[in-house]
Design a protein around this motif. Sequence first.
Motif, PDB file in Angstrom:
ATOM      1  N   GLU A  62      -1.133   4.725   7.868  1.00 28.91           N
ATOM      2  CA  GLU A  62      -0.594   3.372   8.011  1.00 28.91           C
ATOM      3  C   GLU A  62      -0.202   2.742   6.672  1.00 28.91           C
ATOM      4  OE1 GLU A  62      -3.311   0.969  10.220  1.00 28.91           O
ATOM      5  OE2 GLU A  62      -3.539   2.467  11.795  1.00 28.91           O
ATOM      6  N   LEU A 113       1.708  -5.263   1.177  1.00 29.77           N
ATOM      7  CA  LEU A 113       2.357  -4.435   2.188  1.00 29.77           C
ATOM      8  C   LEU A 113       3.756  -4.927   2.545  1.00 29.77           C
ATOM      9  CD1 LEU A 113      -0.725  -3.868   4.515  1.00 29.77           C
ATOM     10  CD2 LEU A 113       0.169  -2.358   2.748  1.00 29.77           C
ATOM     11  N   GLU A 114       4.230  -5.982   1.882  1.00 29.67           N
ATOM     12  CA  GLU A 114       5.576  -6.469   2.152  1.00 29.67           C
ATOM     13  C   GLU A 114       6.592  -5.451   1.649  1.00 29.67           C
ATOM     14  OE1 GLU A 114       3.623  -8.600  -0.030  1.00 29.67           O
ATOM     15  OE2 GLU A 114       2.692  -9.577   1.672  1.00 29.67           O
ATOM     16  N   PRO A 115       7.746  -5.361   2.306  1.00 30.17           N
ATOM     17  CA  PRO A 115       8.765  -4.433   1.808  1.00 30.17           C
ATOM     18  C   PRO A 115       9.283  -4.885   0.446  1.00 30.17           C
ATOM     19  CG  PRO A 115       9.559  -5.628   3.738  1.00 30.17           C
ATOM     20  CD  PRO A 115       8.131  -6.017   3.541  1.00 30.17           C
ATOM     21  N   VAL A 116       9.564  -3.920  -0.392  1.00 28.65           N
ATOM     22  CA  VAL A 116      10.023  -4.217  -1.743  1.00 28.65           C
ATOM     23  C   VAL A 116      11.521  -4.524  -1.717  1.00 28.65           C
ATOM     24  CG1 VAL A 116      10.463  -1.800  -2.327  1.00 28.65           C
ATOM     25  CG2 VAL A 116       9.991  -3.425  -4.132  1.00 28.65           C
ATOM     26  N   THR A 117      11.930  -5.508  -2.511  1.00 32.09           N
ATOM     27  CA  THR A 117      13.350  -5.832  -2.641  1.00 32.09           C
ATOM     28  C   THR A 117      13.793  -5.384  -4.028  1.00 32.09           C
ATOM     29  OG1 THR A 117      12.784  -8.043  -3.441  1.00 32.09           O
ATOM     30  CG2 THR A 117      13.234  -7.806  -1.099  1.00 32.09           C
ATOM     31  N   TYR A 139       0.405  -1.947  -5.857  1.00 32.99           N
ATOM     32  CA  TYR A 139       0.041  -1.966  -4.440  1.00 32.99           C
ATOM     33  C   TYR A 139      -0.993  -3.036  -4.122  1.00 32.99           C
ATOM     34  CZ  TYR A 139       1.911   2.703  -5.209  1.00 32.99           C
ATOM     35  OH  TYR A 139       2.696   3.752  -5.594  1.00 32.99           O
ATOM     36  N   GLN A 179       3.867   2.257   4.504  1.00 32.18           N
ATOM     37  CA  GLN A 179       4.310   0.884   4.254  1.00 32.18           C
ATOM     38  C   GLN A 179       4.648   0.643   2.789  1.00 32.18           C
ATOM     39  OE1 GLN A 179       1.192  -1.595   5.814  1.00 32.18           O
ATOM     40  NE2 GLN A 179       2.088  -1.626   7.863  1.00 32.18           N
ATOM     41  N   VAL A 180       4.018   1.395   1.887  1.00 28.06           N
ATOM     42  CA  VAL A 180       4.271   1.212   0.455  1.00 28.06           C
ATOM     43  C   VAL A 180       5.054   2.381  -0.131  1.00 28.06           C
ATOM     44  CG1 VAL A 180       2.265  -0.264   0.104  1.00 28.06           C
ATOM     45  CG2 VAL A 180       2.040   2.197  -0.172  1.00 28.06           C
ATOM     46  N   GLU A 199       8.219   2.873  -0.547  1.00 26.80           N
ATOM     47  CA  GLU A 199       9.330   2.485  -1.416  1.00 26.80           C
ATOM     48  C   GLU A 199       8.860   1.812  -2.704  1.00 26.80           C
ATOM     49  OE1 GLU A 199      12.527   3.218  -0.778  1.00 26.80           O
ATOM     50  OE2 GLU A 199      11.760   4.288   0.965  1.00 26.80           O
ATOM     51  N   ARG A 200       7.596   1.453  -2.778  1.00 26.67           N
ATOM     52  CA  ARG A 200       7.057   0.728  -3.929  1.00 26.67           C
ATOM     53  C   ARG A 200       6.623   1.719  -4.996  1.00 26.67           C
ATOM     54  NH1 ARG A 200       5.596  -4.528  -4.351  1.00 26.67           N
ATOM     55  NH2 ARG A 200       6.043  -4.955  -2.178  1.00 26.67           N
ATOM     56  N   LYS A 244       0.202   8.497  -0.843  1.00 25.40           N
ATOM     57  CA  LYS A 244       1.654   8.619  -0.760  1.00 25.40           C
ATOM     58  C   LYS A 244       2.102  10.074  -0.877  1.00 25.40           C
ATOM     59  CE  LYS A 244       4.349   5.856  -3.005  1.00 25.40           C
ATOM     60  NZ  LYS A 244       4.933   4.962  -4.020  1.00 25.40           N
TER      61      LYS A 244
END
Length: 171
Positions: free
Chosen positions: A82, A117-121, A94, A86-87, A89-90, A56
């Motif tokens: 890649e 790898l899902e977007p963080v809410t 991970y 994708q991470v 914002e996390r 990151k």
Amino acid sequence: MPKPSKGARLGGGPAHERLLLNNLAAALFEHKRITTTFTKAKRLQPVAERYVTFAKRGDLASRRRMLGVITDKGIVHELFAEIAPQVAERNGGYTRITKIGNRKGDNAPMAVIELVLEPVTPKKKAAKPAAEKAAAPVAEETVEVVAEETPVVAEETTEVVAEEAAAEETK
């Protein structure tokens, strides 16, 4: 002198354990999820999370440091190009470990470790603390009840409530 980790090492000496964890991390970054024993997954998790944190950062020093531990340039490129975006914002977390039962041959507990790898809410933060929220509706209700009975008492109650609110704000 570095303090060794508690318990038995994975596979033998510290150098072998380091190589084993680096190879597991490389496989995790290449395939996005791997199946291994639960003990290896638990030991791999902080290593993989540290490597993602380096990715990151994205600077040259971090890339060279990763090339020192993961020998495949393609996997390091995939980690930086890649996985890290994708991470971005996390703030951690991970990886995810899921137990899947025991292995048939030796009954070893198995687990799947995968990249999240899902977007963080983001969680919504409360505007006011709970104590202030509870006090405000009670004061308004008393004003309404008194206002229905006599207007003179309602004005006095409103002034008292306003003074109390001003005193709370100064604290």
